[in-house]
Design an enzyme around this catalytic site. Sequence first.
Site, PDB file in Angstrom:
ATOM      1  N   MET A  15      15.311  23.467  12.382  1.00  0.00           N
ATOM      2  CA  MET A  15      13.903  23.434  12.749  1.00  0.00           C
ATOM      3  C   MET A  15      13.486  24.890  12.906  1.00  0.00           C
ATOM      4  O   MET A  15      14.136  25.654  13.642  1.00  0.00           O
ATOM      5  CB  MET A  15      13.700  22.656  14.061  1.00  0.00           C
ATOM      6  CG  MET A  15      12.260  22.384  14.374  1.00  0.00           C
ATOM      7  SD  MET A  15      11.409  21.432  13.078  1.00  0.00           S
ATOM      8  CE  MET A  15      11.737  19.750  13.588  1.00  0.00           C
ATOM      9  N   ASP A  16      12.448  25.288  12.178  1.00  0.00           N
ATOM     10  CA  ASP A  16      11.967  26.672  12.242  1.00  0.00           C
ATOM     11  C   ASP A  16      10.872  26.786  13.294  1.00  0.00           C
ATOM     12  O   ASP A  16       9.867  26.061  13.242  1.00  0.00           O
ATOM     13  CB  ASP A  16      11.419  27.116  10.883  1.00  0.00           C
ATOM     14  CG  ASP A  16      12.524  27.314   9.845  1.00  0.00           C
ATOM     15  OD1 ASP A  16      13.715  27.192  10.209  1.00  0.00           O
ATOM     16  OD2 ASP A  16      12.185  27.603   8.684  1.00  0.00           O
TER      17      ASP A  16
ATOM     18  N   GLY B 274      15.846  25.717   7.209  1.00  0.00           N
ATOM     19  CA  GLY B 274      17.289  25.739   6.967  1.00  0.00           C
ATOM     20  C   GLY B 274      17.493  25.941   5.476  1.00  0.00           C
ATOM     21  O   GLY B 274      16.847  25.262   4.668  1.00  0.00           O
TER      22      GLY B 274
ATOM     23  N   ALA C 275      18.392  22.661   3.490  1.00  0.00           N
ATOM     24  CA  ALA C 275      17.285  21.707   3.417  1.00  0.00           C
ATOM     25  C   ALA C 275      16.158  22.268   2.547  1.00  0.00           C
ATOM     26  O   ALA C 275      15.556  21.551   1.745  1.00  0.00           O
ATOM     27  CB  ALA C 275      16.772  21.402   4.820  1.00  0.00           C
TER      28      ALA C 275
ATOM     29  N   GLY D  70      12.633  40.397  -4.635  1.00  0.00           N
ATOM     30  CA  GLY D  70      11.313  40.147  -4.038  1.00  0.00           C
ATOM     31  C   GLY D  70      10.227  40.147  -5.114  1.00  0.00           C
ATOM     32  O   GLY D  70      10.390  39.551  -6.187  1.00  0.00           O
TER      33      GLY D  70
ATOM     34  N   THR E 147       9.073  33.600   3.895  1.00  0.00           N
ATOM     35  CA  THR E 147      10.179  32.727   4.339  1.00  0.00           C
ATOM     36  C   THR E 147      10.389  31.609   3.311  1.00  0.00           C
ATOM     37  O   THR E 147       9.438  30.916   2.958  1.00  0.00           O
ATOM     38  CB  THR E 147       9.865  32.099   5.716  1.00  0.00           C
ATOM     39  OG1 THR E 147       9.357  33.099   6.577  1.00  0.00           O
ATOM     40  CG2 THR E 147      11.097  31.469   6.323  1.00  0.00           C
TER      41      THR E 147
ATOM     42  N   ASP F  60      15.053  30.554  -1.189  1.00  0.00           N
ATOM     43  CA  ASP F  60      15.501  29.157  -1.322  1.00  0.00           C
ATOM     44  C   ASP F  60      14.813  28.488  -2.514  1.00  0.00           C
ATOM     45  O   ASP F  60      15.449  27.736  -3.265  1.00  0.00           O
ATOM     46  CB  ASP F  60      15.200  28.385  -0.034  1.00  0.00           C
ATOM     47  CG  ASP F  60      15.954  28.966   1.152  1.00  0.00           C
ATOM     48  OD1 ASP F  60      17.071  29.470   0.943  1.00  0.00           O
ATOM     49  OD2 ASP F  60      15.422  28.930   2.269  1.00  0.00           O
TER      50      ASP F  60
ATOM     51  N   SER G 272       5.753  30.093  -3.818  1.00  0.00           N
ATOM     52  CA  SER G 272       6.178  29.694  -2.466  1.00  0.00           C
ATOM     53  C   SER G 272       5.684  30.661  -1.395  1.00  0.00           C
ATOM     54  O   SER G 272       5.541  30.278  -0.240  1.00  0.00           O
ATOM     55  CB  SER G 272       7.702  29.563  -2.392  1.00  0.00           C
ATOM     56  OG  SER G 272       8.290  30.836  -2.263  1.00  0.00           O
TER      57      SER G 272
END
Length: 293
Positions: free
Chosen positions: A12-13, A39, A42, A215, A241, A245, A273
């Site tokens: 959980m962020d 995570g 996830a 990046g 963030t 991912d 994203s």
Amino acid sequence: MARVVVVGSINMDLVTLAPRFALPGETILGDRFLTVHGGKGANQAVAAARLGADVALIGAVGDDVFGTQLHDGLTHEGVSTEHVARIANGSSGTASITVAEGENHIIVVPGANAQVMPAQIERAQSTLASADAILVQMEIPLESVEATLRIGQRLGKPVILNPAPAQKLPMEWLKLARYLTPNQHELAILLGADASEDFHALMQRAPAPVVLTRGGEGAWYRESGEPVHQPGFEVKVVDTTGAGDTFNAALAVFLHEGLPTAVRKACAAAALSVTRLGAQGGMPTRTELDAFL
Ligand code: RIB
């Protein structure tokens, strides 16, 4: 449809938006606080599912409120949670994240993620055997990262190792990965090299092919010969963030189209994203990615 199996963390962020980062010992006022699902494991599973893959996640949550919310969130995104364990009397993983000045600071407390052990991964062998690509990161015990690499090798499945958060790993493990997907800083740590060393030289020295993320500058990849540059896509950055991912997930989903195409699509998905808040908030659907490209 690609079949992707992810082995990794579920957090959980706890995200604070602030005008700047606080200095040690200083208290400042933030702008906003939100609780979002995250995570690395996830996030990669959700990103791959939004891009149209058939996805299973191997991981763990606690038997707390966060655990229920995280589990339900994965199911809602279409990720199979058959191999997501619920740890009795355990807390779910959390990440305290500050977003300021276009950057983030993250502190992860593993909680249930520390209970993802090799035996659980072995039990999911038939799921791993059904994968076109396997993704693993380093927010679970390192012995489980090793187990994933070894099972992948045994089953003849490509394992993408996203070495984040970075630690030095034995060369023998790294050789088992189909691709390593660090950023420059992570690659140096992974190889036990000097951070100032030229990243092209580091890529040549790595014992497995490297897809290096840079990046906004995009990515560099190398299978053999000289590293090749895939430029990044220009977008307005809101929150970085989860960009890595999303990149890893897209790489796994599109790997069957060949590495150059997969890296280009991964850069585009990662760019999308960062245009929205939260690790999973900005992850594009397949339709959004196609429209952007
Ligand atoms: O890669 C971003 C993720 O890192 C966040 O969602 C946070 O949970 C940490 O694991």
